[in-house]
Scaffold this active site. Structure first.
Site, PDB file in Angstrom:
ATOM      1  N   SER A 100     -23.946 -13.732  -6.498  1.00 20.84           N
ATOM      2  CA  SER A 100     -22.871 -14.658  -6.865  1.00 20.84           C
ATOM      3  C   SER A 100     -22.027 -14.262  -8.073  1.00 20.84           C
ATOM      4  O   SER A 100     -21.010 -14.905  -8.345  1.00 20.84           O
ATOM      5  CB  SER A 100     -23.447 -16.048  -7.129  1.00 20.84           C
ATOM      6  OG  SER A 100     -23.724 -16.699  -5.925  1.00 20.84           O
TER       7      SER A 100
ATOM      8  N   SER B 145     -20.900 -17.324  -5.348  1.00 21.14           N
ATOM      9  CA  SER B 145     -20.536 -18.664  -5.722  1.00 21.14           C
ATOM     10  C   SER B 145     -19.676 -18.753  -6.984  1.00 21.14           C
ATOM     11  O   SER B 145     -19.020 -19.774  -7.191  1.00 21.14           O
ATOM     12  CB  SER B 145     -21.794 -19.495  -5.939  1.00 21.14           C
ATOM     13  OG  SER B 145     -22.480 -19.062  -7.104  1.00 21.14           O
TER      14      SER B 145
ATOM     15  N   LYS C 270     -18.581 -21.426 -16.032  1.00 22.18           N
ATOM     16  CA  LYS C 270     -18.932 -21.885 -14.680  1.00 22.18           C
ATOM     17  C   LYS C 270     -19.508 -23.296 -14.771  1.00 22.18           C
ATOM     18  O   LYS C 270     -20.276 -23.599 -15.685  1.00 22.18           O
ATOM     19  CB  LYS C 270     -19.939 -20.913 -14.066  1.00 22.18           C
ATOM     20  CG  LYS C 270     -20.246 -21.172 -12.597  1.00 22.18           C
ATOM     21  CD  LYS C 270     -21.203 -20.116 -12.025  1.00 22.18           C
ATOM     22  CE  LYS C 270     -21.449 -20.350 -10.538  1.00 22.18           C
ATOM     23  NZ  LYS C 270     -22.371 -19.351  -9.944  1.00 22.18           N
TER      24      LYS C 270
END
Lengths: 95, 495
Positions: free
Chosen positions: B182, B158, B78
Protein backbone atom coordinates in the site's frame (compact mmCIF):
# COMPACT_ATOMS: atom_id res chain seq x y z
CA UNK A 1 -15.08 -27.16 -0.19
CA UNK A 2 -17.80 -24.92 -1.45
CA UNK A 3 -19.59 -22.33 0.63
CA UNK A 4 -23.35 -22.31 0.36
CA UNK A 5 -25.89 -19.70 1.37
CA UNK A 6 -26.32 -21.17 4.86
CA UNK A 7 -22.58 -21.13 5.56
CA UNK A 8 -22.36 -17.52 4.34
CA UNK A 9 -25.18 -16.60 6.73
CA UNK A 10 -23.43 -18.36 9.60
CA UNK A 11 -20.12 -16.57 8.90
CA UNK A 12 -21.88 -13.22 8.65
CA UNK A 13 -23.46 -13.83 12.03
CA UNK A 14 -20.14 -14.91 13.56
CA UNK A 15 -18.62 -11.66 12.26
CA UNK A 16 -21.61 -9.71 13.60
CA UNK A 17 -22.38 -8.18 10.23
CA UNK A 18 -26.00 -8.20 9.09
CA UNK A 19 -26.32 -9.39 5.52
CA UNK A 20 -29.70 -9.32 3.82
CA UNK A 21 -31.02 -12.69 2.70
CA UNK A 22 -31.03 -11.70 -0.96
CA UNK A 23 -27.33 -10.70 -0.76
CA UNK A 24 -26.20 -14.09 0.58
CA UNK A 25 -25.85 -16.03 -2.72
CA UNK A 26 -23.55 -13.37 -4.21
CA UNK A 27 -21.54 -13.26 -0.99
CA UNK A 28 -21.17 -17.04 -0.99
CA UNK A 29 -19.92 -16.85 -4.56
CA UNK A 30 -17.30 -14.24 -3.60
CA UNK A 31 -16.15 -16.40 -0.70
CA UNK A 32 -15.79 -19.31 -3.07
CA UNK A 33 -13.66 -17.28 -5.48
CA UNK A 34 -11.35 -16.20 -2.66
CA UNK A 35 -11.20 -19.63 -1.03
CA UNK A 36 -10.56 -21.21 -4.42
CA UNK A 37 -7.55 -18.93 -4.74
CA UNK A 38 -6.39 -19.84 -1.23
CA UNK A 39 -6.68 -23.59 -2.01
CA UNK A 40 -3.32 -23.32 -3.81
CA UNK A 41 -1.68 -23.43 -0.40
CA UNK A 42 -2.48 -27.14 -0.27
CA UNK A 43 0.20 -27.73 -2.93
CA UNK A 44 2.95 -26.67 -0.53
CA UNK A 45 4.77 -29.26 1.53
CA UNK A 46 4.69 -27.80 5.04
CA UNK A 47 5.69 -30.98 6.86
CA UNK A 48 7.82 -30.06 9.86
CA UNK A 49 7.57 -26.28 9.21
CA UNK A 50 6.64 -24.15 12.20
CA UNK A 51 3.84 -21.61 11.75
CA UNK A 52 5.29 -18.11 11.93
CA UNK A 53 4.52 -16.25 15.13
CA UNK A 54 6.88 -13.29 14.79
CA UNK A 55 8.38 -12.04 11.56
CA UNK A 56 11.35 -10.44 13.30
CA UNK A 57 12.86 -12.70 15.93
CA UNK A 58 12.62 -10.80 19.18
CA UNK A 59 11.73 -11.30 22.79
CA UNK A 60 8.88 -9.24 24.03
CA UNK A 61 10.10 -6.54 26.36
CA UNK A 62 9.26 -6.80 30.01
CA UNK A 63 8.62 -4.04 32.46
CA UNK A 64 7.66 -3.60 36.07
CA UNK A 65 4.07 -4.65 36.69
CA UNK A 66 2.90 -1.24 37.83
CA UNK A 67 0.14 1.13 36.78
CA UNK A 68 1.53 3.63 34.27
CA UNK A 69 -1.62 5.14 32.87
CA UNK A 70 -5.19 5.89 33.84
CA UNK A 71 -7.60 8.47 35.20
CA UNK A 72 -8.75 9.43 31.75
CA UNK A 73 -12.45 8.73 31.99
CA UNK A 74 -13.53 11.90 30.23
CA UNK A 75 -11.16 11.35 27.32
CA UNK A 76 -12.12 7.70 26.98
CA UNK A 77 -15.82 8.51 26.86
CA UNK A 78 -15.42 11.55 24.61
CA UNK A 79 -16.04 9.63 21.37
CA UNK A 80 -18.76 7.30 22.61
CA UNK A 81 -22.06 7.32 20.69
CA UNK A 82 -23.87 7.08 24.02
CA UNK A 83 -22.15 7.78 27.35
CA UNK A 84 -24.04 8.39 30.57
CA UNK A 85 -22.94 9.03 34.12
CA UNK A 86 -19.36 8.09 33.37
CA UNK A 87 -20.19 4.85 31.55
CA UNK A 88 -20.65 3.56 28.02
CA UNK A 89 -24.38 2.98 27.52
CA UNK A 90 -25.70 0.04 25.50
CA UNK A 91 -29.12 -1.56 24.98
CA UNK A 92 -30.30 -3.68 27.87
CA UNK A 93 -28.29 -6.93 28.01
CA UNK A 94 -29.66 -8.68 31.09
CA UNK A 95 -33.38 -9.21 31.61
CA UNK B 1 9.99 32.55 -4.92
CA UNK B 2 7.05 30.89 -6.57
CA UNK B 3 5.84 27.30 -6.50
CA UNK B 4 7.48 26.50 -3.19
CA UNK B 5 5.14 23.50 -2.98
CA UNK B 6 7.10 21.91 -5.82
CA UNK B 7 10.31 21.71 -3.80
CA UNK B 8 11.69 18.45 -2.50
CA UNK B 9 12.15 18.07 1.25
CA UNK B 10 15.94 18.31 0.83
CA UNK B 11 15.70 21.50 -1.25
CA UNK B 12 13.24 23.09 1.17
CA UNK B 13 15.36 22.13 4.16
CA UNK B 14 18.41 23.81 2.65
CA UNK B 15 16.48 26.99 1.79
CA UNK B 16 14.85 27.11 5.23
CA UNK B 17 18.17 26.69 6.98
CA UNK B 18 19.77 29.40 4.85
CA UNK B 19 16.84 31.67 5.67
CA UNK B 20 15.93 32.08 1.98
CA UNK B 21 12.36 30.95 2.59
CA UNK B 22 10.22 30.65 5.69
CA UNK B 23 8.11 27.74 6.85
CA UNK B 24 5.10 30.08 6.72
CA UNK B 25 5.70 30.84 3.02
CA UNK B 26 6.22 27.17 2.25
CA UNK B 27 3.06 26.21 4.12
CA UNK B 28 0.95 28.91 2.44
CA UNK B 29 2.13 27.70 -0.95
CA UNK B 30 0.97 24.14 -0.12
CA UNK B 31 -2.32 25.38 1.35
CA UNK B 32 -3.18 27.19 -1.88
CA UNK B 33 -2.17 24.16 -3.95
CA UNK B 34 -4.52 22.07 -1.80
CA UNK B 35 -7.32 24.58 -2.22
CA UNK B 36 -7.18 24.14 -5.96
CA UNK B 37 -7.04 20.35 -5.85
CA UNK B 38 -10.60 19.26 -5.11
CA UNK B 39 -10.77 17.30 -8.37
CA UNK B 40 -8.10 14.95 -7.03
CA UNK B 41 -9.96 14.27 -3.75
CA UNK B 42 -6.62 13.59 -2.02
CA UNK B 43 -6.96 15.81 1.07
CA UNK B 44 -10.15 14.99 2.97
CA UNK B 45 -9.69 16.88 6.24
CA UNK B 46 -7.74 20.12 5.96
CA UNK B 47 -6.09 21.62 9.02
CA UNK B 48 -4.95 25.11 7.94
CA UNK B 49 -5.08 26.53 11.48
CA UNK B 50 -2.77 23.81 12.79
CA UNK B 51 -0.49 24.22 9.76
CA UNK B 52 -0.09 27.95 10.25
CA UNK B 53 0.58 27.59 13.95
CA UNK B 54 3.14 24.83 13.42
CA UNK B 55 4.79 26.80 10.60
CA UNK B 56 5.22 29.84 12.85
CA UNK B 57 6.74 27.69 15.56
CA UNK B 58 9.05 26.09 12.98
CA UNK B 59 10.25 29.50 11.82
CA UNK B 60 11.08 30.47 15.39
CA UNK B 61 12.99 27.24 15.82
CA UNK B 62 14.85 27.72 12.55
CA UNK B 63 15.83 31.22 13.65
CA UNK B 64 17.22 29.88 16.88
CA UNK B 65 19.59 27.82 14.76
CA UNK B 66 18.73 24.48 16.32
CA UNK B 67 16.31 22.92 13.87
CA UNK B 68 16.18 19.29 12.68
CA UNK B 69 15.94 18.39 8.99
CA UNK B 70 12.14 18.06 8.96
CA UNK B 71 11.60 21.44 10.66
CA UNK B 72 9.13 23.55 8.67
CA UNK B 73 8.39 20.81 6.11
CA UNK B 74 4.65 20.65 5.23
CA UNK B 75 3.29 17.09 5.13
CA UNK B 76 0.08 15.26 4.40
CA UNK B 77 -0.95 12.52 6.83
CA UNK B 78 -2.76 9.37 5.78
CA UNK B 79 -6.16 9.16 7.47
CA UNK B 80 -5.06 5.90 9.13
CA UNK B 81 -2.90 7.84 11.60
CA UNK B 82 -4.62 9.07 14.74
CA UNK B 83 -4.07 12.80 15.10
CA UNK B 84 -5.26 14.47 18.25
CA UNK B 85 -8.46 16.46 17.85
CA UNK B 86 -8.45 15.98 14.08
CA UNK B 87 -10.82 13.53 12.33
CA UNK B 88 -9.10 10.16 11.86
CA UNK B 89 -11.47 7.83 10.07
CA UNK B 90 -9.26 5.30 8.27
CA UNK B 91 -11.40 6.10 5.23
CA UNK B 92 -14.38 4.43 6.89
CA UNK B 93 -17.92 5.54 7.65
CA UNK B 94 -17.79 3.56 10.87
CA UNK B 95 -15.35 6.11 12.31
CA UNK B 96 -17.35 9.12 11.19
CA UNK B 97 -16.93 11.91 13.71
CA UNK B 98 -14.09 10.16 15.57
CA UNK B 99 -11.53 12.62 16.89
CA UNK B 100 -8.75 10.85 18.77
CA UNK B 101 -7.75 12.11 22.19
CA UNK B 102 -4.17 11.09 21.42
CA UNK B 103 -1.51 11.35 18.74
CA UNK B 104 0.16 8.43 16.95
CA UNK B 105 3.83 7.97 17.84
CA UNK B 106 4.97 8.55 14.26
CA UNK B 107 3.08 11.81 13.78
CA UNK B 108 4.17 12.99 17.24
CA UNK B 109 7.79 12.37 16.24
CA UNK B 110 7.25 14.33 13.03
CA UNK B 111 5.75 17.29 14.92
CA UNK B 112 8.56 17.06 17.50
CA UNK B 113 10.93 17.40 14.55
CA UNK B 114 9.13 20.59 13.53
CA UNK B 115 7.15 19.22 10.57
CA UNK B 116 3.87 20.90 9.61
CA UNK B 117 0.55 19.05 9.21
CA UNK B 118 -1.49 20.17 6.21
CA UNK B 119 -4.33 17.72 6.76
CA UNK B 120 -5.50 14.15 6.40
CA UNK B 121 -5.27 12.14 3.21
CA UNK B 122 -7.78 9.88 1.53
CA UNK B 123 -7.19 6.12 1.48
CA UNK B 124 -8.92 2.81 0.90
CA UNK B 125 -11.19 1.93 3.82
CA UNK B 126 -9.07 0.47 6.63
CA UNK B 127 -6.24 0.28 4.06
CA UNK B 128 -8.03 -2.57 2.26
CA UNK B 129 -7.75 -1.95 -1.43
CA UNK B 130 -5.35 -1.37 -4.30
CA UNK B 131 -7.14 1.42 -6.15
CA UNK B 132 -8.49 3.84 -3.54
CA UNK B 133 -12.01 2.97 -4.62
CA UNK B 134 -13.18 1.57 -1.27
CA UNK B 135 -12.98 4.89 0.63
CA UNK B 136 -15.99 6.47 2.29
CA UNK B 137 -14.69 9.79 0.94
CA UNK B 138 -14.93 8.58 -2.67
CA UNK B 139 -12.19 7.77 -5.17
CA UNK B 140 -8.88 9.59 -5.33
CA UNK B 141 -7.98 10.61 -8.88
CA UNK B 142 -4.43 10.12 -10.13
CA UNK B 143 -2.87 13.42 -11.28
CA UNK B 144 -1.44 11.43 -14.21
CA UNK B 145 -3.51 10.84 -17.34
CA UNK B 146 -3.04 8.72 -20.45
CA UNK B 147 -1.81 11.44 -22.78
CA UNK B 148 -4.75 13.63 -23.76
CA UNK B 149 -7.34 11.09 -22.64
CA UNK B 150 -9.23 12.60 -19.71
CA UNK B 151 -10.45 9.25 -18.32
CA UNK B 152 -9.74 9.35 -14.56
CA UNK B 153 -7.13 6.84 -13.39
CA UNK B 154 -6.55 5.26 -10.02
CA UNK B 155 -3.57 6.49 -7.97
CA UNK B 156 -3.35 2.96 -6.54
CA UNK B 157 -4.02 2.08 -2.95
CA UNK B 158 -4.36 1.95 -0.18
CA UNK B 159 -2.21 5.08 0.30
CA UNK B 160 -3.77 6.64 -2.82
CA UNK B 161 -4.37 10.07 -1.30
CA UNK B 162 -0.77 10.23 -0.10
CA UNK B 163 0.55 9.25 -3.54
CA UNK B 164 -1.66 11.70 -5.45
CA UNK B 165 -0.88 14.55 -3.04
CA UNK B 166 2.89 14.12 -3.36
CA UNK B 167 2.77 13.61 -7.15
CA UNK B 168 0.60 16.74 -7.55
CA UNK B 169 2.90 18.82 -5.31
CA UNK B 170 0.18 19.48 -2.73
CA UNK B 171 2.69 18.69 -0.01
CA UNK B 172 6.41 17.95 0.18
CA UNK B 173 5.96 14.46 1.54
CA UNK B 174 3.28 12.24 3.06
CA UNK B 175 2.97 9.36 5.47
CA UNK B 176 1.77 6.05 4.10
CA UNK B 177 1.25 2.56 5.44
CA UNK B 178 1.92 -0.75 3.74
CA UNK B 179 0.35 -4.11 4.62
CA UNK B 180 0.68 -5.81 1.23
CA UNK B 181 2.03 -3.05 -1.01
CA UNK B 182 0.00 0.00 0.00
CA UNK B 183 2.98 2.38 -0.07
CA UNK B 184 4.90 0.88 -2.95
CA UNK B 185 2.09 0.23 -5.47
CA UNK B 186 0.57 3.76 -5.31
CA UNK B 187 4.07 5.26 -5.38
CA UNK B 188 4.71 3.35 -8.62
CA UNK B 189 1.35 4.43 -10.09
CA UNK B 190 2.09 8.11 -9.47
CA UNK B 191 5.81 8.36 -10.27
CA UNK B 192 7.04 8.96 -6.72
CA UNK B 193 9.25 7.16 -4.21
CA UNK B 194 7.87 5.09 -1.33
CA UNK B 195 9.63 2.93 1.22
CA UNK B 196 8.19 0.32 3.53
CA UNK B 197 10.82 -0.16 6.24
CA UNK B 198 11.62 -3.38 8.07
CA UNK B 199 8.73 -4.58 10.25
CA UNK B 200 9.29 -2.99 13.66
CA UNK B 201 11.28 0.02 12.41
CA UNK B 202 8.38 2.48 12.81
CA UNK B 203 5.95 2.34 15.72
CA UNK B 204 2.44 1.14 14.97
CA UNK B 205 1.03 2.87 18.05
CA UNK B 206 -1.87 5.13 17.11
CA UNK B 207 -2.00 3.81 13.55
CA UNK B 208 -5.40 2.15 12.99
CA UNK B 209 -4.67 -1.57 12.76
CA UNK B 210 -5.47 -3.67 9.69
CA UNK B 211 -3.21 -6.75 9.92
CA UNK B 212 -0.85 -6.18 12.81
CA UNK B 213 1.85 -8.67 11.79
CA UNK B 214 2.16 -7.04 8.37
CA UNK B 215 1.36 -3.32 8.87
CA UNK B 216 4.30 -0.92 8.64
CA UNK B 217 4.30 2.82 8.03
CA UNK B 218 6.76 4.69 5.85
CA UNK B 219 7.32 7.92 3.92
CA UNK B 220 6.09 8.74 0.40
CA UNK B 221 8.24 11.40 -1.20
CA UNK B 222 9.50 13.03 -4.39
CA UNK B 223 13.00 11.53 -4.17
CA UNK B 224 15.06 8.84 -2.50
CA UNK B 225 16.92 11.48 -0.49
CA UNK B 226 13.61 12.78 0.84
CA UNK B 227 12.58 9.25 1.79
CA UNK B 228 15.83 8.88 3.76
CA UNK B 229 15.32 12.19 5.59
CA UNK B 230 11.67 11.58 6.43
CA UNK B 231 12.13 7.93 7.41
CA UNK B 232 14.74 8.91 9.96
CA UNK B 233 12.22 11.20 11.66
CA UNK B 234 9.49 8.53 11.62
CA UNK B 235 11.58 5.58 12.83
CA UNK B 236 12.66 4.54 16.29
CA UNK B 237 11.85 2.40 19.26
CA UNK B 238 8.54 2.96 21.02
CA UNK B 239 7.68 1.23 24.30
CA UNK B 240 3.98 1.59 23.38
CA UNK B 241 4.37 -0.87 20.48
CA UNK B 242 5.58 -4.26 21.69
CA UNK B 243 6.80 -5.18 18.19
CA UNK B 244 8.81 -1.98 17.78
CA UNK B 245 12.52 -2.75 17.51
CA UNK B 246 14.88 -1.35 20.11
CA UNK B 247 17.61 -0.52 17.62
CA UNK B 248 19.39 2.74 16.96
CA UNK B 249 18.14 4.71 13.94
CA UNK B 250 21.07 5.44 11.63
CA UNK B 251 21.50 8.61 9.62
CA UNK B 252 19.88 7.27 6.46
CA UNK B 253 20.76 10.30 4.34
CA UNK B 254 24.46 9.78 5.09
CA UNK B 255 24.18 6.34 3.49
CA UNK B 256 23.40 7.92 0.09
CA UNK B 257 26.82 7.81 -1.53
CA UNK B 258 25.55 6.47 -4.85
CA UNK B 259 28.46 4.01 -4.79
CA UNK B 260 27.16 0.46 -5.28
CA UNK B 261 30.33 -1.08 -6.72
CA UNK B 262 30.53 -4.75 -5.84
CA UNK B 263 26.99 -4.91 -4.44
CA UNK B 264 25.24 -8.13 -5.33
CA UNK B 265 21.80 -7.55 -6.82
CA UNK B 266 19.51 -10.57 -7.13
CA UNK B 267 17.02 -10.99 -9.98
CA UNK B 268 14.37 -13.51 -8.88
CA UNK B 269 13.23 -15.74 -11.73
CA UNK B 270 9.83 -16.38 -10.12
CA UNK B 271 8.87 -12.73 -10.60
CA UNK B 272 8.94 -13.21 -14.38
CA UNK B 273 5.23 -13.94 -14.49
CA UNK B 274 3.43 -15.44 -17.47
CA UNK B 275 1.86 -12.74 -19.55
CA UNK B 276 3.95 -9.95 -18.03
CA UNK B 277 3.46 -6.87 -20.26
CA UNK B 278 6.49 -6.23 -22.41
CA UNK B 279 6.89 -2.73 -21.06
CA UNK B 280 7.24 -4.08 -17.54
CA UNK B 281 9.83 -6.69 -18.47
CA UNK B 282 11.75 -4.11 -20.51
CA UNK B 283 11.74 -1.70 -17.57
CA UNK B 284 13.05 -4.47 -15.34
CA UNK B 285 15.82 -5.31 -17.81
CA UNK B 286 16.72 -1.63 -18.14
CA UNK B 287 16.90 -1.28 -14.36
CA UNK B 288 19.12 -4.34 -14.15
CA UNK B 289 21.45 -2.87 -16.77
CA UNK B 290 21.58 0.46 -14.90
CA UNK B 291 22.66 -1.20 -11.67
CA UNK B 292 25.22 -3.28 -13.57
CA UNK B 293 26.62 -0.16 -15.21
CA UNK B 294 26.89 1.42 -11.76
CA UNK B 295 29.21 -1.42 -10.77
CA UNK B 296 26.83 -3.88 -9.11
CA UNK B 297 27.14 -7.58 -9.69
CA UNK B 298 23.90 -9.07 -11.06
CA UNK B 299 23.00 -12.61 -10.00
CA UNK B 300 20.03 -14.79 -10.88
CA UNK B 301 18.25 -15.99 -7.78
CA UNK B 302 15.30 -18.17 -6.93
CA UNK B 303 12.55 -17.48 -4.39
CA UNK B 304 10.60 -20.70 -4.92
CA UNK B 305 7.57 -19.95 -2.74
CA UNK B 306 6.74 -16.60 -4.38
CA UNK B 307 3.64 -18.03 -6.03
CA UNK B 308 2.11 -18.79 -2.64
CA UNK B 309 2.59 -15.34 -1.15
CA UNK B 310 -0.71 -13.85 -2.29
CA UNK B 311 -2.85 -16.81 -1.20
CA UNK B 312 -1.05 -16.88 2.18
CA UNK B 313 -1.59 -13.15 2.50
CA UNK B 314 -5.31 -13.51 1.77
CA UNK B 315 -5.60 -15.86 4.73
CA UNK B 316 -3.36 -14.05 7.22
CA UNK B 317 -4.41 -10.45 6.52
CA UNK B 318 -8.20 -11.06 6.68
CA UNK B 319 -7.74 -13.25 9.78
CA UNK B 320 -5.93 -10.46 11.59
CA UNK B 321 -8.37 -7.88 10.25
CA UNK B 322 -11.40 -9.80 11.50
CA UNK B 323 -9.85 -9.76 14.94
CA UNK B 324 -8.64 -6.14 14.83
CA UNK B 325 -11.91 -4.78 13.45
CA UNK B 326 -13.98 -6.51 16.14
CA UNK B 327 -13.49 -3.31 18.15
CA UNK B 328 -15.89 -1.39 15.89
CA UNK B 329 -19.04 -2.36 17.70
CA UNK B 330 -20.86 0.95 18.12
CA UNK B 331 -20.02 1.18 21.82
CA UNK B 332 -16.82 3.15 22.34
CA UNK B 333 -16.43 5.31 19.26
CA UNK B 334 -17.74 5.98 15.82
CA UNK B 335 -21.05 5.05 14.27
CA UNK B 336 -23.91 3.30 16.08
CA UNK B 337 -26.98 2.15 14.17
CA UNK B 338 -30.41 3.36 15.22
CA UNK B 339 -32.32 0.51 16.80
CA UNK B 340 -35.98 -0.34 16.45
CA UNK B 341 -38.11 -1.08 19.50
CA UNK B 342 -37.27 -4.48 20.93
CA UNK B 343 -33.88 -4.79 19.26
CA UNK B 344 -31.03 -5.84 21.52
CA UNK B 345 -27.26 -5.60 21.68
CA UNK B 346 -26.59 -8.21 18.97
CA UNK B 347 -28.84 -6.28 16.60
CA UNK B 348 -26.85 -3.19 17.49
CA UNK B 349 -23.53 -4.87 16.62
CA UNK B 350 -24.80 -6.40 13.41
CA UNK B 351 -26.61 -3.31 12.12
CA UNK B 352 -23.79 -0.96 13.13
CA UNK B 353 -21.17 -3.02 11.31
CA UNK B 354 -23.39 -3.54 8.25
CA UNK B 355 -23.97 0.23 7.97
CA UNK B 356 -20.47 1.31 8.93
CA UNK B 357 -18.24 -1.05 6.94
CA UNK B 358 -18.04 -0.92 3.16
CA UNK B 359 -18.33 -3.98 0.98
CA UNK B 360 -14.63 -4.88 0.69
CA UNK B 361 -14.08 -4.52 4.43
CA UNK B 362 -17.13 -6.67 5.21
CA UNK B 363 -15.92 -9.30 2.78
CA UNK B 364 -12.43 -9.45 4.28
CA UNK B 365 -13.70 -9.50 7.87
CA UNK B 366 -15.98 -12.40 6.98
CA UNK B 367 -13.26 -14.32 5.11
CA UNK B 368 -11.05 -13.82 8.16
CA UNK B 369 -13.81 -15.02 10.45
CA UNK B 370 -14.26 -18.10 8.29
CA UNK B 371 -10.57 -19.10 8.18
CA UNK B 372 -10.31 -18.69 11.96
CA UNK B 373 -13.51 -20.58 12.73
CA UNK B 374 -13.55 -23.97 14.43
CA UNK B 375 -12.61 -26.74 12.03
CA UNK B 376 -10.82 -24.47 9.54
CA UNK B 377 -8.19 -22.84 11.71
CA UNK B 378 -5.59 -25.52 11.00
CA UNK B 379 -6.44 -26.04 7.36
CA UNK B 380 -6.30 -22.37 6.47
CA UNK B 381 -4.73 -20.14 9.10
CA UNK B 382 -2.00 -22.44 10.41
CA UNK B 383 -1.14 -23.64 6.92
CA UNK B 384 -0.80 -20.05 5.73
CA UNK B 385 1.49 -19.25 8.65
CA UNK B 386 3.66 -22.25 7.76
CA UNK B 387 3.87 -21.10 4.16
CA UNK B 388 4.82 -17.67 5.48
CA UNK B 389 7.78 -19.26 7.28
CA UNK B 390 8.88 -20.78 3.96
CA UNK B 391 8.53 -17.46 2.12
CA UNK B 392 10.74 -15.77 4.67
CA UNK B 393 13.22 -18.65 4.47
CA UNK B 394 13.52 -18.13 0.69
CA UNK B 395 14.77 -14.61 1.32
CA UNK B 396 17.05 -15.64 4.17
CA UNK B 397 18.76 -18.18 1.95
CA UNK B 398 19.34 -15.64 -0.79
CA UNK B 399 20.74 -13.09 1.65
CA UNK B 400 22.96 -15.78 3.21
CA UNK B 401 24.44 -16.32 -0.25
CA UNK B 402 25.62 -12.73 -0.20
CA UNK B 403 22.85 -10.92 -2.09
CA UNK B 404 22.57 -7.30 -0.91
CA UNK B 405 19.32 -6.32 -2.60
CA UNK B 406 16.72 -7.77 -4.94
CA UNK B 407 15.36 -5.93 -7.98
CA UNK B 408 11.80 -6.57 -9.20
CA UNK B 409 9.04 -4.68 -10.98
CA UNK B 410 6.83 -2.75 -8.53
CA UNK B 411 3.49 -3.53 -10.18
CA UNK B 412 2.22 -5.78 -12.99
CA UNK B 413 0.92 -2.74 -14.94
CA UNK B 414 0.71 1.04 -14.99
CA UNK B 415 -2.23 2.80 -13.30
CA UNK B 416 -5.58 1.56 -14.56
CA UNK B 417 -8.83 3.47 -14.96
CA UNK B 418 -11.12 4.09 -12.00
CA UNK B 419 -14.04 1.67 -12.27
CA UNK B 420 -12.22 -0.56 -14.76
CA UNK B 421 -11.97 -3.39 -12.26
CA UNK B 422 -15.53 -3.02 -10.96
CA UNK B 423 -16.77 -6.22 -12.59
CA UNK B 424 -13.64 -8.27 -12.01
CA UNK B 425 -13.70 -10.87 -9.25
CA UNK B 426 -11.88 -9.76 -6.07
CA UNK B 427 -8.87 -11.96 -6.81
CA UNK B 428 -8.10 -9.92 -9.97
CA UNK B 429 -7.71 -6.80 -7.88
CA UNK B 430 -5.54 -8.66 -5.36
CA UNK B 431 -3.04 -9.49 -8.14
CA UNK B 432 -1.91 -5.86 -8.05
CA UNK B 433 0.18 -6.73 -5.02
CA UNK B 434 1.85 -9.79 -6.51
CA UNK B 435 5.37 -8.25 -6.43
CA UNK B 436 5.04 -6.37 -3.15
CA UNK B 437 3.25 -8.74 -0.78
CA UNK B 438 6.17 -11.15 -0.28
CA UNK B 439 8.08 -8.33 1.37
CA UNK B 440 5.42 -7.82 4.06
CA UNK B 441 5.18 -11.55 4.73
CA UNK B 442 8.97 -11.66 5.24
CA UNK B 443 9.05 -8.39 7.23
CA UNK B 444 11.70 -6.91 4.92
CA UNK B 445 12.29 -3.33 3.79
CA UNK B 446 11.17 -2.55 0.23
CA UNK B 447 11.28 0.63 -1.82
CA UNK B 448 9.83 1.64 -5.18
CA UNK B 449 11.51 4.18 -7.40
CA UNK B 450 10.00 5.64 -10.58
CA UNK B 451 12.05 4.36 -13.51
CA UNK B 452 10.23 5.19 -16.72
CA UNK B 453 7.04 5.93 -18.62
CA UNK B 454 4.87 3.51 -20.56
CA UNK B 455 3.62 4.08 -24.12
CA UNK B 456 0.66 6.06 -22.78
CA UNK B 457 2.89 8.36 -20.78
CA UNK B 458 2.18 6.80 -17.38
CA UNK B 459 4.89 6.23 -14.77
CA UNK B 460 6.25 2.77 -14.01
CA UNK B 461 8.24 1.83 -10.94
CA UNK B 462 10.87 -0.67 -9.93
CA UNK B 463 11.11 -2.25 -6.51
CA UNK B 464 14.23 -2.99 -4.49
CA UNK B 465 14.06 -5.34 -1.52
CA UNK B 466 16.73 -5.17 1.16
CA UNK B 467 18.07 -7.07 4.14
CA UNK B 468 16.28 -6.57 7.45
CA UNK B 469 17.32 -3.38 9.29
CA UNK B 470 19.54 -2.28 6.41
CA UNK B 471 17.33 0.48 5.06
CA UNK B 472 20.42 2.70 4.68
CA UNK B 473 22.02 0.27 2.26
CA UNK B 474 18.72 -0.26 0.45
CA UNK B 475 18.18 3.50 0.11
CA UNK B 476 21.66 3.81 -1.33
CA UNK B 477 20.99 1.21 -4.04
CA UNK B 478 17.68 2.98 -4.74
CA UNK B 479 19.58 6.26 -4.95
CA UNK B 480 21.97 4.80 -7.53
CA UNK B 481 18.98 3.51 -9.52
CA UNK B 482 17.26 6.89 -9.28
CA UNK B 483 20.38 8.67 -10.54
CA UNK B 484 20.73 6.26 -13.46
CA UNK B 485 17.03 6.27 -14.39
CA UNK B 486 16.90 10.07 -14.31
CA UNK B 487 13.11 10.10 -14.00
CA UNK B 488 12.02 13.75 -14.00
CA UNK B 489 8.54 13.64 -15.57
CA UNK B 490 5.65 15.28 -13.77
CA UNK B 491 1.95 15.08 -14.54
CA UNK B 492 0.72 18.16 -16.44
CA UNK B 493 -1.72 20.10 -14.32
CA UNK B 494 -5.38 19.62 -15.39
CA UNK B 495 -7.07 19.83 -11.99
Amino acid sequence: MSIDKETAARVAHLARIRVKDEALPALAEEFNAILGFIEQLNEVDVEGVEPMTSVTPQRLKRREDVVTDGNQQVKILANAPDAREGFFAVPKVVE
Amino acid sequence: MTDLNKLTIAEARDLLHKGDVTAVELTESCLSAIEGSNALNAFVHNTPEISREQAKAADARLKSGDAPAMCGIPLGIKDLFCTKGVPSQAGSAILEGFKPEYESTITQQLWDNGAVMLGKLNMDEFAMGSSNETSTYGDVVNPWRRGNDDAPLTPGGSSGGSAAAVAADLCLGATGTDTGGSIRQPAAFTGITGIKPTYGRCSRWGVVAFASSLDQAGPMTKSVRDAAIMLEAMAGHDPLDSTSADLPVPNFEAALTGDIKGKKIGIPKEYRMDGMPEEISKLWEDGTAMLKDAGAEIVDISLPHTKYALPAYYVIAPAEASSNLARYDGVRYGHRATLAAGEGIDDMYEKTRAEGFGHEVQRRVMVGTYVLSAGFYDAYYNRARRVRTLIKRDFEQVFAEGVDAILTPATPSAAFGLGEMADADPVQMYLNDVFTVTVNLAGLPGITVPAGLDKQGLPLGLQLIGRPWEEGDLLNVAYALEQAAGFVSKPSKWW
